[in-house]
Scaffold this motif. Structure first.
Motif, PDB file in Angstrom:
ATOM      1  N   VAL A 112      32.601  14.559  -3.125  1.00 30.59           N
ATOM      2  CA  VAL A 112      32.655  15.171  -4.454  1.00 30.59           C
ATOM      3  C   VAL A 112      32.999  16.656  -4.313  1.00 30.59           C
ATOM      4  O   VAL A 112      32.422  17.350  -3.472  1.00 30.59           O
ATOM      5  N   ASP A 113      33.935  17.122  -5.118  1.00 36.99           N
ATOM      6  CA  ASP A 113      34.296  18.545  -5.123  1.00 36.99           C
ATOM      7  C   ASP A 113      33.182  19.327  -5.812  1.00 36.99           C
ATOM      8  O   ASP A 113      32.942  19.178  -7.013  1.00 36.99           O
ATOM      9  N   GLU A 119      24.403  20.706 -10.405  1.00 40.20           N
ATOM     10  CA  GLU A 119      23.790  19.520 -10.994  1.00 40.20           C
ATOM     11  C   GLU A 119      24.866  18.556 -11.507  1.00 40.20           C
ATOM     12  O   GLU A 119      24.690  17.335 -11.478  1.00 40.20           O
ATOM     13  N   SER A 120      25.984  19.081 -11.944  1.00 37.32           N
ATOM     14  CA  SER A 120      27.075  18.218 -12.415  1.00 37.32           C
ATOM     15  C   SER A 120      27.658  17.387 -11.287  1.00 37.32           C
ATOM     16  O   SER A 120      28.202  16.307 -11.526  1.00 37.32           O
ATOM     17  N   VAL A 121      27.581  17.891 -10.048  1.00 41.73           N
ATOM     18  CA  VAL A 121      28.018  17.107  -8.894  1.00 41.73           C
ATOM     19  C   VAL A 121      27.164  15.851  -8.785  1.00 41.73           C
ATOM     20  O   VAL A 121      27.666  14.742  -8.558  1.00 41.73           O
ATOM     21  N   VAL A 144      26.337  11.096  -0.536  1.00 35.46           N
ATOM     22  CA  VAL A 144      27.259  12.099  -1.070  1.00 35.46           C
ATOM     23  C   VAL A 144      27.519  13.183  -0.029  1.00 35.46           C
ATOM     24  O   VAL A 144      26.580  13.660   0.634  1.00 35.46           O
ATOM     25  N   ILE A 145      28.780  13.570   0.115  1.00 37.20           N
ATOM     26  CA  ILE A 145      29.163  14.769   0.855  1.00 37.20           C
ATOM     27  C   ILE A 145      29.738  15.755  -0.156  1.00 37.20           C
ATOM     28  O   ILE A 145      30.641  15.415  -0.925  1.00 37.20           O
ATOM     29  N   ALA A 146      29.189  16.972  -0.176  1.00 34.10           N
ATOM     30  CA  ALA A 146      29.646  18.003  -1.107  1.00 34.10           C
ATOM     31  C   ALA A 146      30.797  18.783  -0.475  1.00 34.10           C
ATOM     32  O   ALA A 146      30.590  19.554   0.469  1.00 34.10           O
ATOM     33  N   GLN A 147      31.981  18.577  -0.986  1.00 35.44           N
ATOM     34  CA  GLN A 147      33.183  19.252  -0.484  1.00 35.44           C
ATOM     35  C   GLN A 147      33.313  20.610  -1.168  1.00 35.44           C
ATOM     36  O   GLN A 147      32.975  20.777  -2.347  1.00 35.44           O
ATOM     37  N   GLY A 157      21.137  23.411  -4.946  1.00 32.16           N
ATOM     38  CA  GLY A 157      21.287  22.892  -6.295  1.00 32.16           C
ATOM     39  C   GLY A 157      21.888  21.499  -6.322  1.00 32.16           C
ATOM     40  O   GLY A 157      21.488  20.645  -7.122  1.00 32.16           O
ATOM     41  N   VAL A 158      22.862  21.266  -5.446  1.00 33.17           N
ATOM     42  CA  VAL A 158      23.474  19.932  -5.355  1.00 33.17           C
ATOM     43  C   VAL A 158      22.479  18.929  -4.787  1.00 33.17           C
ATOM     44  O   VAL A 158      22.255  17.846  -5.364  1.00 33.17           O
ATOM     45  N   ARG A 159      21.861  19.287  -3.669  1.00 37.39           N
ATOM     46  CA  ARG A 159      20.965  18.356  -2.974  1.00 37.39           C
ATOM     47  C   ARG A 159      19.763  17.988  -3.839  1.00 37.39           C
ATOM     48  O   ARG A 159      19.390  16.813  -3.945  1.00 37.39           O
ATOM     49  N   GLU A 160      19.155  18.947  -4.476  1.00 36.64           N
ATOM     50  CA  GLU A 160      17.945  18.681  -5.249  1.00 36.64           C
ATOM     51  C   GLU A 160      18.225  17.896  -6.526  1.00 36.64           C
ATOM     52  O   GLU A 160      17.329  17.211  -7.046  1.00 36.64           O
ATOM     53  N   ALA A 161      19.447  17.962  -7.025  1.00 37.30           N
ATOM     54  CA  ALA A 161      19.782  17.227  -8.251  1.00 37.30           C
ATOM     55  C   ALA A 161      20.078  15.754  -7.990  1.00 37.30           C
ATOM     56  O   ALA A 161      20.015  14.937  -8.908  1.00 37.30           O
TER      57      ALA A 161
END
Length: 432
Positions: A112-113, A119-121, A144-147, A157-161
């Motif tokens: 995911v970009d 949080e939207s990710v 999920v991998i955050a690109q 923020g990404v991980r906790e959401a």
């Protein structure tokens, strides 16, 4: 061999870089990675092979069928297989990343970009996970991998959401150095890319290797392959920068039933002694001068007139025509086997999975048989009035007027790239 599918939310999200970064992280941890690619692409697999030194397996439901996908997957060898997806996870009516994941029974890691979200990710990833159930699909979006994700507050923020059922598998930091340049057929080939080992090492530092290892699962079993006898034939395969689009499985099938010798039409003076020739696709338009002065290509034209079986796919088809004109107006003489001229365009002329029905006996099919393949080209052909075609196009564009497979003497040229699971290359070997 356990495996994972790396799917994306869309094209351009950075699946290739993510696949390479995860591969580096796993190899640094002492694991052997077997790369694979969902879809018919030749270019992304070249990046896998350049990095890992082993061929990438092509996995496409249309080209191979589910049994063929499973056989091809299990021909790989490693501790873990990483399957890079094609386009967005669910995109593609003939073969999507989701279809490949279903056929193999492997979990999906969603790339995911995260460049403009936190949080939207998580919301995006959750939507992809829930869509499978809503659509009645057996697709397990498990991580999920955050690109293009910064560290600190951004990563947290990404991980906790993310909900508990979606495992956070790490991030790839934003960097212009990690963008692979485009060329008209897609990304640059692996040997041409500017990506360095140091850049990929840096990109891999934030990948959670143990979590990825734990998420990987065994793939569905493969049916036993059909044993076919050796032919005793000798096949010459063109292999250089002009002819670089050959599936590893195709070369394996040829080698399992015949002696294979390679030659470089852009450089070699002679065509090797052989019973048949295979000209794969590639970039003949980038090597027009070398091909126009190629003694090997001239000899191939003469031998074709004498009845030597020659099979050309896409770029190979182009080299078998009389003339090739580039977008800047330069004209180059080709081998002249087919009464046709090639013209390059700035925009692609065809992009699709294809199906061809044989109107007559030809090198890759008997009369009435069908062959499934893939076409993607920026060229078009102007054919002579005496041109003969072997195939009607059931799906796709073909060469002209819903026809494909120019045929002359015992030579066949098509825009379609075929996989050996289609039966085409066994047919070719059996006429040599």
């Amino acid at each position: 061999m356990n495996g994972l599918v790396l799917g994306g939310t869309s094209s351009g999200v950075g699946k290739t870089v993510a696949t390479l970064a995860v591969s580096v992280a796993l190899e640094d941890a002492g694991l052997t990675v077997q790369p694979a690619k969902a879809g018919p692409d030749f270019i992304d697999p070249s990046h896998h092979e350049q990095l890992l030194g082993r061929p990438s397996r092509t996995l496409d439901c249309w080209l191979e069928g589910e049994d063929g996908i499973r056989r091809n997957y299990h021909r790989g060898d490693g501790d873990i297989c990483l399957v890079e997806g094609v386009m967005g996870l669910y995109d593609g009516d003939a073969s999507s990343t989701a279809m490949v994941a279903e056929a193999l029974g492997l979990p999906v890691v969603l790339v995911v970009d995260a460049s403009a979200g936190m949080e939207s990710v998580a919301a995006t990833a959750l939507g992809f996970e829930r869509y499978a159930e809503a659509a009645g699909r057996e697709v397990d979006v498990a991580g999920v991998i955050a690109q293009r994700c910064h560290g600190g507050r951004h990563e947290n923020g990404v991980r906790e959401a993310l909900p508990e059922r979606l495992t956070y598998l790490g991030r790839i930091p934003p960097s212009e150095d990690l963008e692979i340049p485009d060329r008209h057929l897609g990304l640059e080939m692996g040997e041409e890319t500017g990506l360095t080992a140091e850049q990929l090492e840096a990109a891999s530092e934030h990948i959670r290797v143990e979590a990825i290892r734990e998420l990987a699962e065994p793939a569905a079993d493969a049916p036993s392959p059909e044993r076919r006898p050796e032919t005793g034939a000798r096949v010459a395969v063109a292999s250089d920068r002009a002819f670089c689009f050959a599936y590893p499985a195709t070369l394996e099938r040829l080698r399992s039933r015949a002696e294979v010798v390679t030659f470089a039409p852009t450089a070699d003076d002679e065509l090797p002694a052989c019973d048949g020739v295979y000209l794969p696709g590639g970039y003949p338009e980038l090597h027009g001068d070398s091909l126009a002065s190629s003694d090997a290509l001239d000899e191939l034209g003469d031998r074709a007139e004498e009845g030597l079986p020659v099979l050309g796919e896409c770029g190979g088809l182009m080299a078998l025509c009389e003339k090739l004109e580039t977008t800047d107006g330069e004209s180059h003489e080709m081998s002249g086997v087919f009464p046709a001229e090639v013209r390059m365009h700035d925009r692609y002329q065809a992009l699709d999975h294809v199906e061809l029905a044989a109107k007559r006996e030809t090198l890759t099919a008997r009369t009435g048989e069908r062959r499934r393949g893939h076409e993607f080209h920026y060229s078009s052909l102007t054919v002579g009035r005496d041109a003969r075609f072997a195939f009607e196009v059931v799906r796709g564009d073909g060469i002209t007027d819903e026809r494909d497979g120019l045929t002359e003497y015992d030579t066949l040229g098509t825009y379609a790239h075929l996989h050996p699971e289609s039966g085409a290359f066994d047919s070719f070997l059996e006429v040599l």
